[in-house]
Design an enzyme around this catalytic site. Structure first.
Site, PDB file in Angstrom:
ATOM      1  N   CYS A 148     -13.378   0.068  -0.360  1.00 43.12           N
ATOM      2  CA  CYS A 148     -13.552  -1.289   0.333  1.00 43.12           C
ATOM      3  C   CYS A 148     -13.140  -2.329  -0.360  1.00 43.12           C
ATOM      4  O   CYS A 148     -11.959  -2.164  -0.993  1.00 43.12           O
ATOM      5  CB  CYS A 148     -15.034  -1.254   0.252  1.00 43.12           C
ATOM      6  N   ARG A 149     -13.754  -3.345  -0.152  1.00 40.17           N
ATOM      7  CA  ARG A 149     -13.021  -4.187  -0.807  1.00 40.17           C
ATOM      8  C   ARG A 149     -13.202  -4.460  -2.330  1.00 40.17           C
ATOM      9  O   ARG A 149     -12.158  -4.924  -2.841  1.00 40.17           O
ATOM     10  CB  ARG A 149     -14.098  -6.240  -0.619  1.00 40.17           C
TER      11      ARG A 149
END
Length: 109
Positions: free
Chosen positions: A61-62
């Site tokens: 994810c980020r």
């Protein structure tokens, strides 16, 4: 929870990106499968069709929070999964390519 560093990923390792659509559109790893965390349970079948039967699912994810949750879910389903430490921020910092769907250079948002 199993974790993998960006530096330990090979180009052909399976990568699952669980960021939301706007994050994906801004930039992603070229070969990643995109299933947003908010849609993950409903779209789980897409992962089981695309993931290698004998390989690990590397979840990104980020920054690593959402991917950690999905990694835990996958492990509960009996899938060999690992959270990518530092997420796409670490991916970009390591000099790994970030692209848009059109193949142009992308950005992490």
């Amino acid at each position: 929870m199993p974790t993998v560093e960006v530096a330990d990923l090979k180009d052909d390792d399976f990568l699952l990106d669980v960021r939301e659509d706007d994050e994906w559109e801004a930039g992603h790893a070229a070969a990643a499968l995109h299933i947003p965390m908010s849609e993950f349970v409903a779209r789980y079948g897409e992962l089981t069709e695309a993931a290698p039967q004998d390989g690990r699912v590397n979840v990104i994810c980020r920054s690593g929070g959402r991917s950690a949750q999905v990694t835990m879910y996958l492990a509960q389903q009996g899938i060999d999964a690992a959270n990518v430490a530092g997420g796409m921020q670490a991916w970009e910092a390591a000099g790994r390519p970030v692209v848009t769907d059109a193949g142009a250079p992308g950005a992490i948002v």
